[in-house]
Design a protein around this motif. Structure first.
Motif, PDB file in Angstrom:
ATOM      1  N   GLY A  91       0.813  -1.207   0.000  1.00  0.00           N
ATOM      2  CA  GLY A  91       0.000   0.000   0.000  1.00  0.00           C
ATOM      3  C   GLY A  91       0.851   1.263   0.000  1.00  0.00           C
ATOM      4  O   GLY A  91       0.574   2.215  -0.737  1.00  0.00           O
ATOM      5  N   ALA A  92       1.876   1.269   0.843  1.00  0.00           N
ATOM      6  CA  ALA A  92       2.727   2.463   0.924  1.00  0.00           C
ATOM      7  C   ALA A  92       3.339   2.783  -0.434  1.00  0.00           C
ATOM      8  O   ALA A  92       3.386   3.948  -0.849  1.00  0.00           O
ATOM      9  CB  ALA A  92       3.828   2.244   1.965  1.00  0.00           C
ATOM     10  N   GLU A  93       3.775   1.741  -1.140  1.00  0.00           N
ATOM     11  CA  GLU A  93       4.367   1.978  -2.462  1.00  0.00           C
ATOM     12  C   GLU A  93       3.336   2.501  -3.457  1.00  0.00           C
ATOM     13  O   GLU A  93       3.666   3.306  -4.328  1.00  0.00           O
ATOM     14  CB  GLU A  93       4.946   0.677  -3.012  1.00  0.00           C
ATOM     15  CG  GLU A  93       6.288   0.294  -2.462  1.00  0.00           C
ATOM     16  CD  GLU A  93       6.644  -1.077  -2.994  1.00  0.00           C
ATOM     17  OE1 GLU A  93       7.242  -1.172  -4.069  1.00  0.00           O
ATOM     18  OE2 GLU A  93       6.291  -2.069  -2.321  1.00  0.00           O
ATOM     19  N   THR A 208      -7.726   8.934  -4.109  1.00  0.00           N
ATOM     20  CA  THR A 208      -8.403   8.184  -3.043  1.00  0.00           C
ATOM     21  C   THR A 208      -7.563   6.958  -2.679  1.00  0.00           C
ATOM     22  O   THR A 208      -7.203   6.164  -3.545  1.00  0.00           O
ATOM     23  CB  THR A 208      -9.832   7.750  -3.457  1.00  0.00           C
ATOM     24  OG1 THR A 208      -9.774   7.157  -4.750  1.00  0.00           O
ATOM     25  CG2 THR A 208     -10.779   8.921  -3.466  1.00  0.00           C
ATOM     26  N   ASP A 209      -7.263   6.864  -1.412  1.00  0.00           N
ATOM     27  CA  ASP A 209      -6.520   5.720  -0.878  1.00  0.00           C
ATOM     28  C   ASP A 209      -7.561   4.668  -0.497  1.00  0.00           C
ATOM     29  O   ASP A 209      -8.239   4.781   0.526  1.00  0.00           O
ATOM     30  CB  ASP A 209      -5.688   6.169   0.337  1.00  0.00           C
ATOM     31  CG  ASP A 209      -4.955   5.016   1.000  1.00  0.00           C
ATOM     32  OD1 ASP A 209      -5.325   3.855   0.765  1.00  0.00           O
ATOM     33  OD2 ASP A 209      -4.015   5.289   1.776  1.00  0.00           O
ATOM     34  N   GLU A 210      -7.688   3.651  -1.360  1.00  0.00           N
ATOM     35  CA  GLU A 210      -8.679   2.583  -1.153  1.00  0.00           C
ATOM     36  C   GLU A 210      -7.983   1.307  -0.703  1.00  0.00           C
ATOM     37  O   GLU A 210      -8.482   0.198  -0.925  1.00  0.00           O
ATOM     38  CB  GLU A 210      -9.460   2.336  -2.460  1.00  0.00           C
ATOM     39  CG  GLU A 210     -10.254   3.539  -2.946  1.00  0.00           C
ATOM     40  CD  GLU A 210     -11.726   3.503  -2.523  1.00  0.00           C
ATOM     41  OE1 GLU A 210     -12.086   2.692  -1.648  1.00  0.00           O
ATOM     42  OE2 GLU A 210     -12.490   4.306  -3.076  1.00  0.00           O
ATOM     43  N   ILE A 211      -6.825   1.480  -0.092  1.00  0.00           N
ATOM     44  CA  ILE A 211      -6.018   0.324   0.291  1.00  0.00           C
ATOM     45  C   ILE A 211      -6.748  -0.545   1.322  1.00  0.00           C
ATOM     46  O   ILE A 211      -6.700  -1.771   1.251  1.00  0.00           O
ATOM     47  CB  ILE A 211      -4.631   0.809   0.758  1.00  0.00           C
ATOM     48  CG1 ILE A 211      -3.851   1.249  -0.481  1.00  0.00           C
ATOM     49  CG2 ILE A 211      -3.876  -0.242   1.569  1.00  0.00           C
ATOM     50  CD1 ILE A 211      -2.717   2.196  -0.219  1.00  0.00           C
ATOM     51  N   GLN A 212      -7.462   0.087   2.233  1.00  0.00           N
ATOM     52  CA  GLN A 212      -8.230  -0.686   3.215  1.00  0.00           C
ATOM     53  C   GLN A 212      -9.702  -0.821   2.797  1.00  0.00           C
ATOM     54  O   GLN A 212     -10.339  -1.836   3.045  1.00  0.00           O
ATOM     55  CB  GLN A 212      -8.128  -0.021   4.599  1.00  0.00           C
ATOM     56  CG  GLN A 212      -8.635  -0.898   5.702  1.00  0.00           C
ATOM     57  CD  GLN A 212      -8.076  -0.559   7.079  1.00  0.00           C
ATOM     58  OE1 GLN A 212      -8.737  -0.746   8.065  1.00  0.00           O
ATOM     59  NE2 GLN A 212      -6.849  -0.084   7.188  1.00  0.00           N
ATOM     60  N   SER A 213     -10.232   0.208   2.138  1.00  0.00           N
ATOM     61  CA  SER A 213     -11.671   0.223   1.833  1.00  0.00           C
ATOM     62  C   SER A 213     -12.009  -0.432   0.496  1.00  0.00           C
ATOM     63  O   SER A 213     -13.185  -0.676   0.212  1.00  0.00           O
ATOM     64  CB  SER A 213     -12.180   1.670   1.826  1.00  0.00           C
ATOM     65  OG  SER A 213     -11.429   2.465   0.909  1.00  0.00           O
TER      66      SER A 213
END
Ligand SMILES: Cc1ncc(COP(=O)(O)O)c(C=O)c1O
Length: 387
Positions: A91-93, A208-213
């Protein structure tokens, strides 16, 4: 290194929503390795894909065409209405790539000191740039000097973002459609649409950071799809390959054109094994209607908790979307993760006082009932000790 606080258990194998430790004891996994194993453990479609691919080809290099990577990119672009994808391993990358896209976008507009608006309570990763974008001061402790170029505003506060409309250095807004680490925070219905409009009006990219969602967890492929919002850049990881490391940064429009040859890269990113596993995950979510299951089971869990915990003063709020569920208490409750483990249930506490539940998308009603019963009993006991 001593960078993790670990609970005293070690798992040897899993099946569906269940895990077995090295003494043969069985546990219900209501956390999915923190939103990773959406298909649960040892899912036959993923196991089969990995085994078959291991016998064919694990890795070549991004200096060659990778057919499975192209297949996966086409699937993701179709699901997320994007045009191009950069693959990485976490995710960080994926967020690093998004930040680099925003910086390049700034340079393309002669903005040399690009600023990205980020949110209080946000979590975007542990690399230096993503840590700098993260709105959690504890995670940043001892790592200064951080990367410059981020302006932090309160989450779910459109006016706070709008105050930057006159700032010529702003190039993007980066936001989680539902904050995960921040405590399963769901913004007001109009927040993301208004953010989209503000970004379009100001020529800012919406990231949008959808890494968890993402990947079905909220009951849709993307959390932002609930409000019909289309971002310029979308990041995915966690649930994408059910435990095989992968990250993806998706983009459309001008953002899709920012990374040309040689501008960015990753040795392992998008290798045949990870892409094959991700394709198996996406196919299974579709074929087994798992997003619908996530939506139905999420509502079932929330209703169950509302009934079981009604009138308990210690419970501040029960909230969630799909199988991203938070029960906020009015007091810190980190010890509940260990207490749940003692009852053979895996849960987690985030933002000090929010019990976080992220069970696999394949969750069945009998398993949901067990989660409701076990977690409600824990909270009720905890409330008794805290009065
Ligand atoms: C929303 C969000 N973004 C980014 C990350 C970082 O992902 P990774 O740990 O794969 O680098 C996480 C991890 O929890 C996350 O929840």
């Amino acid at each position: 290194m001593a960078n993790y606080t670990r609970l005293p258990v070690s798992f040897r194998h899993g099946k569906g929503c269940w895990l077995w430790d090295d003494a043969g004891e069985k546990y219900l996994d209501a956390l999915s390795g923190i939103a990773v194993c959406g298909l649960g453990h040892a899912h036959p479609a993923v196991s089969h894909a990995i085994k078959e691919q291991a016998d064919l080809l694990l890795h070549t290099s991004n200096v060659y065409n990778i057919e499975l990577q192209e297949q996966l990119a086409r699937r993701l672009n179709a699901l997320c209405a994007t045009e191009s994808v950069f693959f990485c391993n976490s995710g960080a990358e994926a967020n690093e790539a998004a930040i680099k896209i925003a910086r390049r976008y700034g340079h393309s507009r002669d903005i040399s000191h690009a600023k990205i608006i980020v949110m209080d309570g946000a979590f975007h990763g542990r690399t230096l740039a993503t840590l700098s974008a993260t709105g959690n001061s504890k995670a940043k402790e001892g790592f200064a000097p951080l990367v410059e170029g981020f302006a932090q505003v309160p989450y779910n506060d459109i006016d706070a973002v709008a105050t930057y409309s006159d700032d010529p250095n702003v190039v993007a807004v980066m936001v989680e459609p539902i904050q995960g680490e921040g405590g399963i925070c769901i913004p007001d219905e109009n927040y993301l649409p208004e953010l989209r409009k503000l970004c379009s009006d100001n020529k800012w990219l919406l990231i949008t950071d959808e890494i968890q969602s993402g990947i079905g967890r909220s009951g849709r492929w993307l959390g932002a799809q609930h409000s019909g919002v289309k971002a310029d850049v979308i990041t995915l990881a966690k649930g994408l390959a059910n435990g095989v490391p992968i990250g993806a940064c998706l983009a459309h429009g001008v953002a899709a054109k920012m990374l040309g040859p040689g501008s960015h890269g990753s040795t392992f990113g998008g290798n045949p094994l990870a892409c094959r596993a991700a394709l198996a995950v996406i196919n299974t979510i579709e074929q087994d209607d798992l997003m619908r299951n996530a939506a139905v089971m999420g509502e079932y869990l929330k209703k169950g908790f509302e009934t079981r915990l009604a009138g308990l003063v210690i419970v501040k709020e029960i909230r969630g979307q799909g199988l991203l569920i938070g029960i906020e208490l009015n007091t810190p409750c980190a010890e509940l993760a260990k207490k749940a483990l003692d009852k053979h249930m895996l849960i987690n506490v985030t933002a000090e006082r929010v019990i976080r539940l992220l069970p696999p998308l394949i969750l069945q009603q009998s398993e949901a009932d067990l989660i409701i019963e076990t977690v409600s009993d824990l909270i009720t006991d905890f409330a008794g000790q805290n009065t």
